[in-house]
Design a protein around this motif. Structure first.
Motif, PDB file in Angstrom:
ATOM      1  N   ASP A 103     -87.794 -42.325   8.769  1.00 32.82           N
ATOM      2  CA  ASP A 103     -88.219 -41.076   9.387  1.00 32.82           C
ATOM      3  C   ASP A 103     -88.124 -39.922   8.402  1.00 32.82           C
ATOM      4  N   LEU A 104     -87.246 -40.040   7.422  1.00 33.85           N
ATOM      5  CA  LEU A 104     -87.083 -38.981   6.425  1.00 33.85           C
ATOM      6  C   LEU A 104     -86.732 -39.597   5.082  1.00 33.85           C
ATOM      7  N   VAL A 105     -87.439 -39.168   4.050  1.00 34.48           N
ATOM      8  CA  VAL A 105     -87.065 -39.447   2.666  1.00 34.48           C
ATOM      9  C   VAL A 105     -86.783 -38.099   2.024  1.00 34.48           C
ATOM     10  N   THR A 106     -85.565 -37.917   1.550  1.00 32.02           N
ATOM     11  CA  THR A 106     -85.194 -36.642   0.949  1.00 32.02           C
ATOM     12  C   THR A 106     -84.547 -36.893  -0.401  1.00 32.02           C
ATOM     13  N   LEU A 107     -84.824 -36.015  -1.351  1.00 31.17           N
ATOM     14  CA  LEU A 107     -84.293 -36.240  -2.691  1.00 31.17           C
ATOM     15  C   LEU A 107     -84.104 -34.919  -3.425  1.00 31.17           C
ATOM     16  N   GLU A 108     -82.983 -34.879  -4.151  1.00 33.17           N
ATOM     17  CA  GLU A 108     -82.692 -33.780  -5.055  1.00 33.17           C
ATOM     18  C   GLU A 108     -82.262 -34.385  -6.387  1.00 33.17           C
ATOM     19  N   PRO A 109     -83.232 -34.777  -7.222  1.00 33.26           N
ATOM     20  CA  PRO A 109     -82.893 -35.427  -8.482  1.00 33.26           C
ATOM     21  C   PRO A 109     -82.213 -34.456  -9.449  1.00 33.26           C
ATOM     22  N   PRO A 110     -81.759 -34.978 -10.607  1.00 38.74           N
ATOM     23  CA  PRO A 110     -81.237 -34.097 -11.662  1.00 38.74           C
ATOM     24  C   PRO A 110     -82.325 -33.161 -12.160  1.00 38.74           C
ATOM     25  N   PRO A 111     -81.986 -32.242 -13.087  1.00 36.23           N
ATOM     26  CA  PRO A 111     -82.999 -31.320 -13.613  1.00 36.23           C
ATOM     27  C   PRO A 111     -84.268 -32.034 -14.033  1.00 36.23           C
ATOM     28  N   LEU A 112     -85.377 -31.403 -13.744  1.00 37.46           N
ATOM     29  CA  LEU A 112     -86.677 -32.067 -13.836  1.00 37.46           C
ATOM     30  C   LEU A 112     -87.044 -32.495 -15.247  1.00 37.46           C
ATOM     31  N   GLN A 113     -86.541 -31.757 -16.274  1.00 41.77           N
ATOM     32  CA  GLN A 113     -86.903 -32.104 -17.644  1.00 41.77           C
ATOM     33  C   GLN A 113     -86.091 -33.269 -18.183  1.00 41.77           C
ATOM     34  N   PHE A 114     -85.055 -33.707 -17.461  1.00 45.14           N
ATOM     35  CA  PHE A 114     -84.222 -34.785 -17.962  1.00 45.14           C
ATOM     36  C   PHE A 114     -85.020 -36.083 -18.021  1.00 45.14           C
ATOM     37  N   SER A 115     -84.690 -36.880 -19.008  1.00 46.16           N
ATOM     38  CA  SER A 115     -85.450 -38.096 -19.266  1.00 46.16           C
ATOM     39  C   SER A 115     -85.454 -39.021 -18.047  1.00 46.16           C
ATOM     40  N   GLY A 116     -86.635 -39.442 -17.623  1.00 44.77           N
ATOM     41  CA  GLY A 116     -86.787 -40.386 -16.525  1.00 44.77           C
ATOM     42  C   GLY A 116     -86.921 -39.763 -15.154  1.00 44.77           C
ATOM     43  N   VAL A 117     -86.498 -38.497 -14.991  1.00 39.80           N
ATOM     44  CA  VAL A 117     -86.501 -37.873 -13.661  1.00 39.80           C
ATOM     45  C   VAL A 117     -87.916 -37.644 -13.146  1.00 39.80           C
TER      46      VAL A 117
ATOM     47  N   LEU B 210     -83.511 -41.947   4.235  1.00 39.67           N
ATOM     48  CA  LEU B 210     -83.211 -42.345   2.863  1.00 39.67           C
ATOM     49  C   LEU B 210     -82.900 -41.090   2.050  1.00 39.67           C
ATOM     50  N   VAL B 211     -81.722 -41.080   1.431  1.00 40.59           N
ATOM     51  CA  VAL B 211     -81.314 -39.990   0.548  1.00 40.59           C
ATOM     52  C   VAL B 211     -81.307 -40.532  -0.870  1.00 40.59           C
ATOM     53  N   ILE B 212     -82.183 -40.011  -1.715  1.00 37.60           N
ATOM     54  CA  ILE B 212     -82.250 -40.417  -3.117  1.00 37.60           C
ATOM     55  C   ILE B 212     -81.473 -39.396  -3.938  1.00 37.60           C
ATOM     56  N   CYS B 213     -80.474 -39.858  -4.630  1.00 43.71           N
ATOM     57  CA  CYS B 213     -79.549 -39.049  -5.439  1.00 43.71           C
ATOM     58  C   CYS B 213     -78.434 -38.488  -4.555  1.00 43.71           C
ATOM     59  N   PHE B 214     -77.237 -39.009  -4.744  1.00 42.76           N
ATOM     60  CA  PHE B 214     -76.098 -38.692  -3.883  1.00 42.76           C
ATOM     61  C   PHE B 214     -75.507 -37.320  -4.183  1.00 42.76           C
ATOM     62  N   GLY B 215     -75.371 -36.963  -5.462  1.00 39.14           N
ATOM     63  CA  GLY B 215     -74.740 -35.696  -5.815  1.00 39.14           C
ATOM     64  C   GLY B 215     -73.295 -35.666  -5.366  1.00 39.14           C
ATOM     65  N   VAL B 216     -72.971 -34.740  -4.461  1.00 38.87           N
ATOM     66  CA  VAL B 216     -71.616 -34.693  -3.887  1.00 38.87           C
ATOM     67  C   VAL B 216     -71.633 -35.101  -2.419  1.00 38.87           C
ATOM     68  N   GLY B 217     -72.774 -35.611  -1.947  1.00 37.49           N
ATOM     69  CA  GLY B 217     -72.847 -36.161  -0.593  1.00 37.49           C
ATOM     70  C   GLY B 217     -73.218 -35.173   0.490  1.00 37.49           C
ATOM     71  N   THR B 218     -73.601 -33.955   0.135  1.00 40.06           N
ATOM     72  CA  THR B 218     -73.878 -32.935   1.142  1.00 40.06           C
ATOM     73  C   THR B 218     -75.086 -33.287   1.999  1.00 40.06           C
ATOM     74  N   THR B 219     -76.190 -33.680   1.384  1.00 37.89           N
ATOM     75  CA  THR B 219     -77.414 -33.978   2.129  1.00 37.89           C
ATOM     76  C   THR B 219     -77.225 -35.186   3.032  1.00 37.89           C
ATOM     77  N   ALA B 220     -76.581 -36.224   2.511  1.00 34.27           N
ATOM     78  CA  ALA B 220     -76.321 -37.411   3.339  1.00 34.27           C
ATOM     79  C   ALA B 220     -75.401 -37.072   4.509  1.00 34.27           C
ATOM     80  N   SER B 221     -74.394 -36.268   4.249  1.00 34.61           N
ATOM     81  CA  SER B 221     -73.470 -35.873   5.311  1.00 34.61           C
ATOM     82  C   SER B 221     -74.208 -35.117   6.411  1.00 34.61           C
ATOM     83  N   ALA B 222     -75.107 -34.213   6.039  1.00 35.84           N
ATOM     84  CA  ALA B 222     -75.868 -33.470   7.043  1.00 35.84           C
ATOM     85  C   ALA B 222     -76.705 -34.401   7.903  1.00 35.84           C
ATOM     86  N   ALA B 223     -77.287 -35.423   7.294  1.00 38.00           N
ATOM     87  CA  ALA B 223     -78.111 -36.360   8.066  1.00 38.00           C
ATOM     88  C   ALA B 223     -77.286 -37.106   9.112  1.00 38.00           C
ATOM     89  N   THR B 224     -76.050 -37.448   8.780  1.00 36.89           N
ATOM     90  CA  THR B 224     -75.221 -38.215   9.723  1.00 36.89           C
ATOM     91  C   THR B 224     -74.796 -37.387  10.932  1.00 36.89           C
TER      92      THR B 224
END
Length: 874
Positions: free
Chosen positions: A617-631, A546-560
């Protein structure tokens, strides 16, 4: 009337409590339904509609009761405050327990492009839940205004506009106080639960104050019944004025949505920006209500005053946007980070007030002046005040909903402003039908409408992306990049504006709401690929990711790239961001087309809650900046507990830890939350100051060079990908180690954990003063806890070059520079001469492609004393 000041104080306290509830409930329902625009709109809609309906019903009941007892509405008001306090206490207990229930009854549907979205039935269930829980409290809150209007106005209908302005204004001033109280003082110090208890106490105090006033006032009345009044008359003019105030509410609340989008890009999606925006709007409404009410008392034609205020609103909106300039703000931040919270508040408050202050002031005229237009019969004061309140509330709900879900995605900020300005000016039509006619009204309306038309003509003539680029706070020095061929996209969606630029010799960068969110630069790809590669290489046959936060797809691409992976789920809150993934296909390898990839347009935490235990087997996440509302909801102890429950035995979690974005104290609190759930977690250095927290469920966190070689032998694609970003050798793979669980636990022992109730990260400084890295979180000498076989006899590393690499990194971690790998060496040649053997440094840089990419080094001389080090910023 001598008791009016007491009423105003009581209603002020009620206003503080009401705003506290609204902010807290939006946050709580964000956890229940996911931190999406749908969740925020749902809570806001139910809240505003409840206020309007409650005011309408209470107004009619108050008029009937007034005929029997002119003081009855004050008694009902006191009971209403006590009821709100009780209901607030009940919601305090219920809301934290609804997250699992909501997820259990939510489901997905598959869209035309094959993505998954929450079904309409799930949204209907959410509306039913929110309505059932919030309606009793919000209906009662709405009743308080019209009950007090009925009590205060009594027979003095000619001063109704003035008295309503005082009541409405002081209640709004209380709300403004609540807006700052919640986010600056209450939640950061008390937590969410005790903040709600504070609101409960304020309601109880308001109720007690009203009862005390009732006893005092009743004791001074003559002992005779109030003569019965004739039945209330209805006039069509009230309905036409209601339509006018509906349009005013629509334009005002719609504009609030536009302001929030624009300022999120210009200043950042920080909680303090939202709080100050709400504060300025409410202060403007307060002052406008008081001034508008006072002017209505003197105006012979209050309808013309109403028309003039709406035209002034339209003109000041256009003018303020045209004059807004974000450059001085960004220049001041670059020159010096605000040293104190007060300085940061001033930095944000000045531009917010310049953009919003005057329009909000004229917005405040609407309700008291509309009352001045229609209040002419003593027996209908409550009914008419309630009807206008209902129309205004429905307009506000409609404006926020239509602007958020339709206008901004379809027309963008620029088109939305034009349409909302037209709505504000359109009040002329229903007011004319209501009888606001005459030469003066016609002349005033004609001149002002001509000015607005001229302003709109100039507004429409601006480029389509005018406001996207105007609010782009990162544009300084990027003039050439914000045009063809480097500007790849500039668009607006449901939740954000997006800019994508192609920086020559560097890579593509994705900006959302003015913030650099992700990109394809070397450093960015290195740490984002590490999120997937490092944990997946630990496992023999990982399958589900599971990849939380797509961004530009780098982390998801690496997993595949890992051959055993059969299912990669991507959960991202923004369809708009996902739709731009194709612009980064050269690095994400068209990952969204991969048949093993499933896309879920949903809040990552809510999606995780919807999944069965032991799913990944893996949960990975790179959310937006930590101070942003809701993150922060992705960094709390409760989130980590949820993630752990969804991991299979031996599964991993990896998460972004951007040190320069937060203070050392906040970094320690974050790590504390992680370790309380993953006590064997370790910290790695992904690239520069971007660190990675890695935890594992119920299995040893150990790996070694031999296991790394076997894992890389299983996939040439994984091996090539790691080699491209200098993570394929044992030196650079294990050299990423920064700290083990023992080191981390010792450093964070005296710091509070981040929890759902105490979400410290969201209430921190937007721009923390640079203090360097928290060196006590890092100790590379404990590498053996992760890689026991990396140490040979005598405790020295068995991997050639690893000892020197770790010694260099250890010096960098101990530096006071906030971005050690980039900022340090531009000016720290002297420090290296003292802290490191220069021949060792030069030899390490030759062995490390990663460090060599960042530092340009001269050939090693024969004598250390003659050696020099030069730096190139990546």
């Amino acid at each position: 009337m001598p008791y009016v000041p007491v009423v105003l104080i009581v209603f002020y306290l009620s206003g503080v409590a009401g705003l506290v509830y609204q902010i807290v409930w939006v946050r709580e329902f964000g956890l229940v339904f996911g931190n999406t625009i749908h969740s925020a709109a749902l809570v806001t809609g139910v809240f505003m509609a409840g206020l309007g309906i409650g005011g309408f019903v209470a107004g009619r009941l108050a008029d009937r009761a007034y005929r029997r007892d002119p003081l009855s509405s004050l008694r009902y008001y006191a009971w209403a405050e006590f009821a709100i306090a009780a209901l607030g206490g009940v919601l305090l207990l219920l809301l934290p327990r609804l997250e699992a229930f909501s997820a259990a009854f939510s489901s997905y549907r598959v869209t035309a492009e094959g993505w998954h979205e929450i079904t309409a039935a799930s949204y209907l269930l959410r509306y039913a839940i929110a309505l059932g829980l919030l309606a009793p409290a919000t209906l009662t809150m709405g009743a308080t205004l019209t009950l007090l209007v009925r009590f205060v106005v009594q027979t003095d209908v000619r001063r109704a506009g003035w008295l309503v302005g005082l009541l409405y204004g002081l209640n709004t001033a209380g709300a403004a106080t609540g807006a700052l109280l919640v986010d600056v003082l209450a939640i950061p110090n008390l937590g969410i639960a005790r903040t709600q208890l504070l609101a409960v106490a304020l309601n109880a105090i308001a109720g007690a104050g009203a009862l005390a006033l009732l006893r005092a006032v009743r004791g001074g009345l003559p002992a005779r019944p109030h003569p019965p009044l004739p039945p209330a008359r209805t006039t069509s003019s009230v309905h036409w004025v209601g339509i006018a105030i509906f349009l005013s509410g629509f334009a005002a609340m719609g504009m609030e949505m536009v302001w929030f989008r624009f300022l999120s890009s210009a200043l950042g999606q920080f909680r303090i920006v939202f709080s100050l925006l709400l504060f300025v709007i409410l202060i403007g409404l307060w002052l406008g209500a008081v001034v508008g009410g006072a002017l209505s008392r003197r105006a012979t034609r209050p309808a013309s005053l109403y028309v003039g205020s709406q035209l002034a609103f339209a003109l000041t909106v256009l003018t303020a946007f045209a004059l807004f300039d974000v450059a001085p703000i960004t220049a001041e931040i670059k020159r010096q980070v605000p040293p104190t919270l007060f300085a940061e508040v001033r930095l944000f408050l000045v531009p917010i007030a310049a953009l919003v202050g005057l329009p909000a002031f004229f917005m405040g005229f609407a309700y008291p002046v509309a009352n001045a237009v229609v209040q002419e019969d003593e027996h209908a004061v409550g009914s008419r005040a309630g009807e206008l309140y209902l129309w205004n509330s429905l307009g506000a709900v409609s404006g926020s909903t239509v602007a958020g879900f339709a206008l901004l995605p379809w027309l963008g900020m620029k088109g939305s402003i034009a349409l909302l300005v037209v709505c504000a000016v359109a009040v002329i039509a229903p007011l004319w039908r209501a009888g606001a006619r005459g030469g003066w009204v016609l002349a005033t309306s004609g001149v002002a409408a001509a000015l607005v038309a001229a302003g709109l003509a100039g507004w429409v003539a601006t480029p389509p992306d005018y406001l996207i680029l105007k609010s782009f706070r990162s544009r300084e020095g990027m003039a050439q990049l914000l045009r063809y061929p480097h500007l790849l996209a500039a668009s607006e969606g449901l939740t954000e504006s997006i800019i994508v630029v192609d920086v020559p010799d560097t890579g593509k960068v994705l900006y959302t709401n003015g913030t650099s969110m992700s990109g394809t630069t070397y450093l960015a790809q290195r740490y984002m690929r590490a999120f997937s590669h490092v944990p997946l290489l630990h496992m023999e046959r990982p399958r589900d990711v599971l990849v939380i936060c797509f961004g530009v797809g780098t982390t998801a691409s690496a997993a595949t790239l890992h051959p055993s992976v059969r299912n990669v789920e991507i959960a991202d809150i923004s369809r708009h961001v996902l739709s731009h993934g194709k612009l980064f296909a050269d690095t994400n390898r068209h990952v969204l087309r991969d048949p093993r990839v499933s896309v879920f347009v949903n809040d990552g935490r809510h999606h995780l809650r919807m999944r069965a235990p032991e799913s990944f087997d893996l949960v990975t996440l790179e959310p937006p900046p930590l101070q942003f509302s809701g993150v922060v909801s992705l960094y709390t102890r409760e989130f980590y507990e949820l993630a752990r429950s969804r991991l299979k035995t031996g599964g991993f979690i990896t998460q972004w830890l951007p040190m320069p974005m937060i203070s050392p104290e906040e970094a320690r609190s974050l790590v504390r939350s992680f370790l309380e759930v993953f006590p064997d977690g370790i910290m790695l250095n992904g690239a520069s100051a971007d660190f990675i927290l890695m935890g594992r469920k119920d299995a040893p966190m150990t790996f070694g060079p031999a296991e790394l070689r076997r894992a890389l032998a299983r996939s040439a694609r994984v091996r090539a990908d790691l080699k491209s970003f200098d993570l394929a050798t044992p030196v650079e793979f294990f050299g990423s180690f920064a700290g083990d669980a023992e080191t981390l636990a010792r450093a964070v022992a005296d710091f509070p954990a981040i929890t759902d109730d105490l979400p410290l990260l969201e209430y921190t400084r937007a721009y923390p003063v640079p203090e360097g890295l928290p060196a006590d979180l890092m100790d590379v000498s404990h590498l053996a806890t992760w890689c026991p076989s990396c140490l040979g006899p005598g405790g020295r590393p068995s991997v050639p070059g690893l000892d020197a690499y770790l010694r260099v990194m250890d010096q960098l971690y101990g530096s006071t520079a906030p971005e050690p790998v980039q900022a340090l060496l531009a000016e720290r040649e002297e420090a290296f001469g003292v802290q490191l053997d220069r021949r060792l440094l030069s030899d390490t840089l030759r062995r490390s492609p990663y460090l060599a990419r960042i530092w340009r080094t001269a050939p090693a001389p024969t004598e250390p004393a003659a050696e020099s080090t030069r730096v190139a910023h990546p």
